[in-house]
Design an enzyme around this catalytic site. Structure first.
Site: not given
Ligand SMILES: *Cc1c(COP(=O)(O)O)cnc(C)c1O
Length: 388
Positions: A45, A99, A171, A196
């Protein structure tokens, strides 16, 4: 010497196996480390186990950043990064197309912490600047965005942030570090859902943040209290996945371009949203800040075609949540990723009920096209049989 993307993916940060001389990083699962005579107190952690540190170095190198941290999910990364730079009474400006999970986090949680927020009306730099107030501390963008693949001007956003003394965050999930390095355009904090493209095989849930050492230390101070770290086993799997990220994403870029051009020329497809298409409104901007246009695109079937029936008729392409795996998947944002934001907000963001988001995998494009053709044949009404 600066290394190339595939070299960083394969080698950066790896742990030498001094004991057995194996070629891959050993996995250290300990949650308990000796506390005597050591400077750092190691603990999962605290984000500082050997595997966490090694993978963080790889991700920092991939994003041209001074440091990085790995989290238990993309949302853990996003929420921790935002809350590390915002306190009660502060204000944040966020891009209107975000998102769905980020949108919900802000809308459902921020008022509890006394944090004010504004979403932009549009995506032009002025749309961000007009929302800035005296107490604004952070500006948050997502480009390319989900699901319409809009492009936001990174250099312009970073200039605005610097002018007003704000921290800029992005992001960067859809682009991946293979296609876009926002730090090179002056963006401060880079966030990924590593679930992803970094994971890439639809079997890991993780997140990452990269920035300067100073910013990462500020994020760490909150992260250790919130506790959103990732298990070392998954960290090790993620390191393994990232080794092929460069070649995967480049294959997905090529396939998505191929599929976008095919769909655009198809008489039974109405609209295609892909930044690699010259008629996409963000094409020139994307060319100036991305090395590849990514593996995500969206499209709408011709009026009268049933989008959910079409998706069910696909045999190779899987209708499923999430994205960026080596296998191609589709979904309806209105029913899934953007269901919770409500019909009105969807309309405001230009997300129609018939919109289909396509995460293009690494299959042969001819096989993907054949699958789409057979699915279209199943949903085509008899009067339209001669359309093609
Ligand atoms: C999937 C996604 C998230 C969130 O990610 P998790 O791993 O599901 O918490 C944030 N931003 C984008 C663009 C995403 O595709």
């Amino acid at each position: 010497m600066k290394k190339g993307i595939n070299t960083i993916c394969t080698h950066e940060g790896d742990i030498k196996d001094e004991q057995f001389k194996g070629v891959v990083s050993p996995l250290y699962m300990s949650t308990s480390y000796a506390f005597e005579d050591v400077e750092v107190k190691r603990y999962p952690r605290y984000f500082n186990t050997p595997n966490q540190v090694a993978l963080s170095q790889k991700i920092a190198a991939l994003e041209h950043a001074g440091a990085a941290m790995i989290f238990g999910s993309g949302m853990a990364a996003i929420s921790t990064a935002l809350l590390a730079f915002l306190r009660a009474g502060d204000h944040v400006v966020l891009q209107k197309t975000l998102y769905g999970g980020t949108y919900n986090f802000v809308n459902e949680e921020f008022s509890k912490y006394g944090i004010e927020y504004s979403f932009t009306e549009g995506l032009e730099p002025e749309d961000f600047e007009t929302k800035i107030k005296g107490n604004t501390k952070v500006i948050f963008v997502e480009t390319p965005s989900n699901p319409l693949l809009t492009i936001t001007d990174l250099s312009a956003i970073s200039k605005i942030a610097k002018k007003h003394g704000l921290v800029s965050m992005i992001d960067n999930t859809f682009a991946s570090p293979v296609n876009q390095n926002p730090i090179d355009f002056g963006i401060d904090i880079i966030i990924h859902s590593a679930t992803k493209y970094m994971g890439g095989h639809s079997d890991i849930c993780a997140g990452a943040v990269a920035s300067t050492e100073e910013n990462m230390d500020r994020i760490f101070q909150l992260a250790k209290n919130l506790g959103g770290s990732l298990s070392d086993y998954t960290v090790w799997l993620l390191e393994r996945s990232i080794k092929t990220m460069g070649i995967r994403v480049k294959a997905q870029n090529n396939n998505a371009q191929h599929m976008a051009e095919y769909l655009e020329g198809h008489s039974e497809i109405d609209k295609v949203y892909y930044p690699g298409l010259p008629n996409h409104p963000g094409h020139e901007l994307a060319k100036s800040q991305m090395r590849g246009f990514g593996g995500m695109l969206s499209f709408e079937l011709k009026a009268g075609y049933d989008a959910s029936k079409f998706q069910k008729a696909l045999k190779l392409i899987k209708p499923s949540m999430s994205l960026a795996g080596v296998e191609s998947t589709v979904l309806s944002p209105a029913q899934t990723s953007h269901a919770l934001i409500g019909a009105e907000e969807r309309k405001n963001q230009g997300i129609s009920d018939g919109l289909i988001r396509f995460s293009v995998g690494i299959e042969e494009p001819e096989d993907l096209i054949a699958d789409i053709e057979q699915a279209l044949a199943q949903v085509r009404s008899p009067s339209e049989v001669n359309v093609k």
